[in-house]
Scaffold this active site. Structure first.
Site, short mmCIF file in Angstrom:
data_model
loop_
_atom_site.label_atom_id
_atom_site.label_comp_id
_atom_site.label_asym_id
_atom_site.label_seq_id
_atom_site.Cartn_x
_atom_site.Cartn_y
_atom_site.Cartn_z
N ASN A 76 -22.19 46.53 -2.51
CA ASN A 76 -20.63 45.41 -2.38
C ASN A 76 -20.57 45.57 -2.99
O ASN A 76 -20.95 44.55 -4.07
CB ASN A 76 -20.95 44.02 -1.41
CG ASN A 76 -21.44 44.16 0.53
OD1 ASN A 76 -20.63 45.20 0.23
ND2 ASN A 76 -22.84 43.57 0.45
N ARG B 279 -11.63 48.17 7.56
CA ARG B 279 -12.14 47.68 8.99
C ARG B 279 -12.23 46.67 8.39
O ARG B 279 -12.02 45.23 7.84
CB ARG B 279 -14.06 48.36 8.97
CG ARG B 279 -14.51 47.84 8.21
CD ARG B 279 -16.41 48.37 8.32
NE ARG B 279 -17.50 47.78 7.77
CZ ARG B 279 -17.16 48.07 6.71
NH1 ARG B 279 -17.13 49.26 5.58
NH2 ARG B 279 -19.00 47.72 5.79
N ASP C 245 -18.79 49.01 0.10
CA ASP C 245 -17.79 48.06 0.07
C ASP C 245 -16.95 47.41 -0.74
O ASP C 245 -17.27 46.38 -1.43
CB ASP C 245 -18.72 47.37 0.71
CG ASP C 245 -18.84 48.06 2.61
OD1 ASP C 245 -17.86 49.32 2.79
OD2 ASP C 245 -19.27 47.43 2.93
#
Length: 149
Positions: free
Chosen positions: A55, A99, A132
């Site tokens: 992340n 997303r 991400d």
């Protein structure tokens, strides 16, 4: 995954934009659906031995064991209640997703729809890299859960 996530203004009106057109994209979408299991042992089956996960606002995890531990740790403080992939595409061994994940902070019970750009690398059907990108501060403030040290 079909969910009740409202389509963001940035999302294409073309539903095919979120559909897989390559084998690697299909694997990534299957993985996205599996995220709602919140089960690190199940999710790690998608990863190669020599993998990485990050992340981007937080430190990376290198190797399958470290990725599994990172996911297991995340699932002690949050759950992924829904994932909706609005765009997916791939080029040169990379799969890109735009997303929205519905994340719930377990300590506070608060949920938040987080917009995420994901980048996946796959080799022989296994994830060798997953990054991400999102606004960590926005999420932390929305659910009253600090994730940074």
């Amino acid at each position: 995954m079909t969910s009740k996530i409202e389509q963001p203004r940035w999302a294409s009106k073309d539903s095919a934009a979120g559909a897989a057109s390559t084998p690697d994209e299909k694997i990534v979408l299957e993985f996205m659906d599996a995220l709602t299991s919140n089960d690190a042992a199940k999710l790690i089956e998608y990863f190669a031995e020599d993998t990485m996960y990050q992340n981007m606002p937080l430190p990376p995890a290198y190797g399958r064991d470290a990725v599994e531990q990172t996911l297991a740790g995340l699932f002690t403080v949050m759950s992924i209640d829904a994932v909706e992939t609005f765009h997916i595409g791939s080029s040169n061994g990379l799969v890109y997703t735009e997303r929205v994940d519905v994340l719930r902070a377990l300590p506070t019970g608060k949920s938040y729809n987080l917009s995420i750009l994901g980048v996946f690398q796959l080799t022989e059907g296994k994830i060798t890299g997953w990054r991400d990108y999102f606004d960590l501060r926005e999420f932390e403030e929305a659910v009253d859960l600090p994730l940074r040290g």
